[in-house]
Design a protein around this motif. Structure first.
Motif, PDB file in Angstrom:
ATOM      1  N   TRP A  74       0.798  -1.223   0.000  1.00 50.32           N
ATOM      2  CA  TRP A  74       0.000   0.000   0.000  1.00 50.32           C
ATOM      3  C   TRP A  74       0.835   1.281   0.000  1.00 50.32           C
ATOM      4  CZ3 TRP A  74       0.362   3.211   4.279  1.00 50.32           C
ATOM      5  CH2 TRP A  74       0.957   2.651   5.409  1.00 50.32           C
ATOM      6  N   PHE A  75       2.141   1.158  -0.167  1.00 51.24           N
ATOM      7  CA  PHE A  75       2.965   2.361  -0.236  1.00 51.24           C
ATOM      8  C   PHE A  75       4.254   2.069  -0.985  1.00 51.24           C
ATOM      9  CE2 PHE A  75       4.605   0.198   3.486  1.00 51.24           C
ATOM     10  CZ  PHE A  75       5.970   0.363   3.379  1.00 51.24           C
ATOM     11  N   GLN A  76       4.854   3.145  -1.487  1.00 53.99           N
ATOM     12  CA  GLN A  76       6.200   3.120  -2.064  1.00 53.99           C
ATOM     13  C   GLN A  76       6.868   4.412  -1.616  1.00 53.99           C
ATOM     14  OE1 GLN A  76       5.510   2.953  -6.278  1.00 53.99           O
ATOM     15  NE2 GLN A  76       5.489   0.720  -6.312  1.00 53.99           N
ATOM     16  N   ILE A  77       8.061   4.294  -1.069  1.00 59.29           N
ATOM     17  CA  ILE A  77       8.799   5.489  -0.655  1.00 59.29           C
ATOM     18  C   ILE A  77      10.273   5.313  -0.980  1.00 59.29           C
ATOM     19  CG2 ILE A  77       7.235   6.248   1.170  1.00 59.29           C
ATOM     20  CD1 ILE A  77       9.206   4.961   3.186  1.00 59.29           C
ATOM     21  N   GLU A  78      10.936   6.428  -1.126  1.00 60.80           N
ATOM     22  CA  GLU A  78      12.391   6.397  -1.276  1.00 60.80           C
ATOM     23  C   GLU A  78      12.980   7.688  -0.745  1.00 60.80           C
ATOM     24  OE1 GLU A  78      13.435   7.580  -5.763  1.00 60.80           O
ATOM     25  OE2 GLU A  78      12.421   5.651  -5.576  1.00 60.80           O
ATOM     26  N   ASP A 117      16.096  10.709  -0.270  1.00 67.96           N
ATOM     27  CA  ASP A 117      17.145  11.377  -1.022  1.00 67.96           C
ATOM     28  C   ASP A 117      18.480  10.770  -0.571  1.00 67.96           C
ATOM     29  OD1 ASP A 117      17.644  12.450   1.506  1.00 67.96           O
ATOM     30  OD2 ASP A 117      17.422  14.536   0.885  1.00 67.96           O
ATOM     31  N   ASP A 118      19.578  11.268  -1.068  1.00 71.30           N
ATOM     32  CA  ASP A 118      20.886  10.695  -0.739  1.00 71.30           C
ATOM     33  C   ASP A 118      21.240  10.781   0.746  1.00 71.30           C
ATOM     34  OD1 ASP A 118      21.277   9.990  -3.370  1.00 71.30           O
ATOM     35  OD2 ASP A 118      22.455  11.769  -3.855  1.00 71.30           O
ATOM     36  N   SER A 119      20.702  11.782   1.446  1.00 71.04           N
ATOM     37  CA  SER A 119      21.024  11.953   2.859  1.00 71.04           C
ATOM     38  C   SER A 119      20.192  11.044   3.768  1.00 71.04           C
ATOM     39  CB  SER A 119      20.788  13.412   3.283  1.00 71.04           C
ATOM     40  OG  SER A 119      19.396  13.704   3.280  1.00 71.04           O
ATOM     41  N   GLY A 120      19.093  10.505   3.236  1.00 72.16           N
ATOM     42  CA  GLY A 120      18.189   9.702   4.054  1.00 72.16           C
ATOM     43  C   GLY A 120      17.299  10.554   4.948  1.00 72.16           C
ATOM     44  N   ILE A 121      17.273  11.847   4.698  1.00 76.59           N
ATOM     45  CA  ILE A 121      16.480  12.757   5.529  1.00 76.59           C
ATOM     46  C   ILE A 121      15.139  13.089   4.877  1.00 76.59           C
ATOM     47  CG2 ILE A 121      16.400  15.075   6.539  1.00 76.59           C
ATOM     48  CD1 ILE A 121      19.471  14.843   6.870  1.00 76.59           C
ATOM     49  N   HIS A 122      15.138  13.330   3.586  1.00 73.96           N
ATOM     50  CA  HIS A 122      13.913  13.688   2.865  1.00 73.96           C
ATOM     51  C   HIS A 122      13.404  12.453   2.116  1.00 73.96           C
ATOM     52  CE1 HIS A 122      14.848  17.874   3.676  1.00 73.96           C
ATOM     53  NE2 HIS A 122      16.087  17.594   3.318  1.00 73.96           N
ATOM     54  N   TRP A 123      12.137  12.108   2.342  1.00 72.99           N
ATOM     55  CA  TRP A 123      11.538  10.922   1.733  1.00 72.99           C
ATOM     56  C   TRP A 123      10.304  11.326   0.936  1.00 72.99           C
ATOM     57  CZ3 TRP A 123      13.020   5.691   3.052  1.00 72.99           C
ATOM     58  CH2 TRP A 123      14.102   5.623   3.931  1.00 72.99           C
ATOM     59  N   ARG A 124      10.126  10.670  -0.195  1.00 79.72           N
ATOM     60  CA  ARG A 124       8.960  10.918  -1.057  1.00 79.72           C
ATOM     61  C   ARG A 124       8.466   9.585  -1.604  1.00 79.72           C
ATOM     62  NH1 ARG A 124       8.139  16.096  -1.721  1.00 79.72           N
ATOM     63  NH2 ARG A 124       9.842  17.573  -1.765  1.00 79.72           N
ATOM     64  N   GLY A 125       7.211   9.579  -1.920  1.00 81.61           N
ATOM     65  CA  GLY A 125       6.632   8.386  -2.514  1.00 81.61           C
ATOM     66  C   GLY A 125       5.148   8.541  -2.659  1.00 81.61           C
ATOM     67  N   LYS A 126       4.462   7.428  -2.531  1.00 85.56           N
ATOM     68  CA  LYS A 126       3.014   7.452  -2.626  1.00 85.56           C
ATOM     69  C   LYS A 126       2.451   6.363  -1.727  1.00 85.56           C
ATOM     70  CE  LYS A 126       3.267   4.656  -6.794  1.00 85.56           C
ATOM     71  NZ  LYS A 126       2.910   4.521  -8.176  1.00 85.56           N
ATOM     72  N   CYS A 127       1.203   6.549  -1.365  1.00 83.39           N
ATOM     73  CA  CYS A 127       0.488   5.539  -0.602  1.00 83.39           C
ATOM     74  C   CYS A 127      -0.899   5.443  -1.216  1.00 83.39           C
ATOM     75  CB  CYS A 127       0.420   5.896   0.882  1.00 83.39           C
ATOM     76  SG  CYS A 127      -0.429   7.438   1.255  1.00 83.39           S
ATOM     77  N   TRP A 128      -1.543   4.333  -0.985  1.00 78.63           N
ATOM     78  CA  TRP A 128      -2.880   4.173  -1.544  1.00 78.63           C
ATOM     79  C   TRP A 128      -3.733   3.359  -0.589  1.00 78.63           C
ATOM     80  CZ3 TRP A 128       1.615   2.447  -3.743  1.00 78.63           C
ATOM     81  CH2 TRP A 128       1.841   1.078  -3.736  1.00 78.63           C
ATOM     82  N   TYR A 129      -5.028   3.544  -0.780  1.00 78.28           N
ATOM     83  CA  TYR A 129      -6.006   2.834   0.032  1.00 78.28           C
ATOM     84  C   TYR A 129      -7.109   2.367  -0.902  1.00 78.28           C
ATOM     85  CZ  TYR A 129      -9.146   1.644   3.819  1.00 78.28           C
ATOM     86  OH  TYR A 129      -9.962   0.957   4.683  1.00 78.28           O
TER      87      TYR A 129
END
Length: 156
Positions: free
Chosen positions: A47-51, A53-65
């Motif tokens: 139900w989600f995908q995230i990744e 940035d190179d620092s491991g501080i900022h994360w982006r992705g998507k989630c669904w229901y």
């Protein structure tokens, strides 16, 4: 039967992004996330995908229901706070900003009543995977059906 959250490995490194041990903590975060993704795949519950940035501080992705056989998908983002893991991450669903009272300005989901006290008791053993399993997942399950029934959101 043990809950999904109990099957996610606990983390041992107590370090935030400004700490010299951040890389060790980040490795544990990745391992816990991989474990959680595998649990979800085995349970046919992705139900989600995230990744990060190179620092491991900022994360982006998507989630669904999925509600009534319709998939509702949303952008997901979060940043690891400087005081992490003492402070939980703030999960943001920008597209839902202002659409539910259980959300703060900017699309941050409300975690104060249910999740933040649990995080405080369990930190530093909880990490990103635990926040997804114990905060975002239940929030989506509670809020998305209401938003759909109100006509506030429509299928993606």
């Amino acid at each position: 039967m043990e809950s999904v959250a109990e099957r996610i490995p606990f983390l041992t490194v107590n370090a935030g992004p400004r700490d010299p041990n951040w890389e060790a903590r980040l490795r544990e975060e990745y391992a816990a996330l991989i474990s959680y993704i595998e649990i979800n795949q085995n349970d046919d519950n992705e139900w989600f995908q995230i990744e990060p940035d190179d620092s491991g501080i900022h994360w982006r992705g998507k989630c669904w229901y999925i509600y009534e056989l319709v998939r509702y998908e949303f952008a997901l983002e979060f940043e690891i706070p400087a005081t992490y893991p003492a402070t939980p991450i703030e999960l943001v669903l920008p597209e839902l900003d202002g659409k539910t009272p259980k959300m703060y300005r900017g699309g941050k989901i409300c975690l104060d009543i249910h999740f933040s006290p649990l995080w405080s008791r369990k930190q530093p053993t909880y990490g990103i995977a635990h926040a997804l399993a114990l905060a975002l997942g239940p929030w989506l399950a509670a809020e998305i059906p209401v938003l759909v029934e109100q006509g506030t959101i429509h299928k993606s």
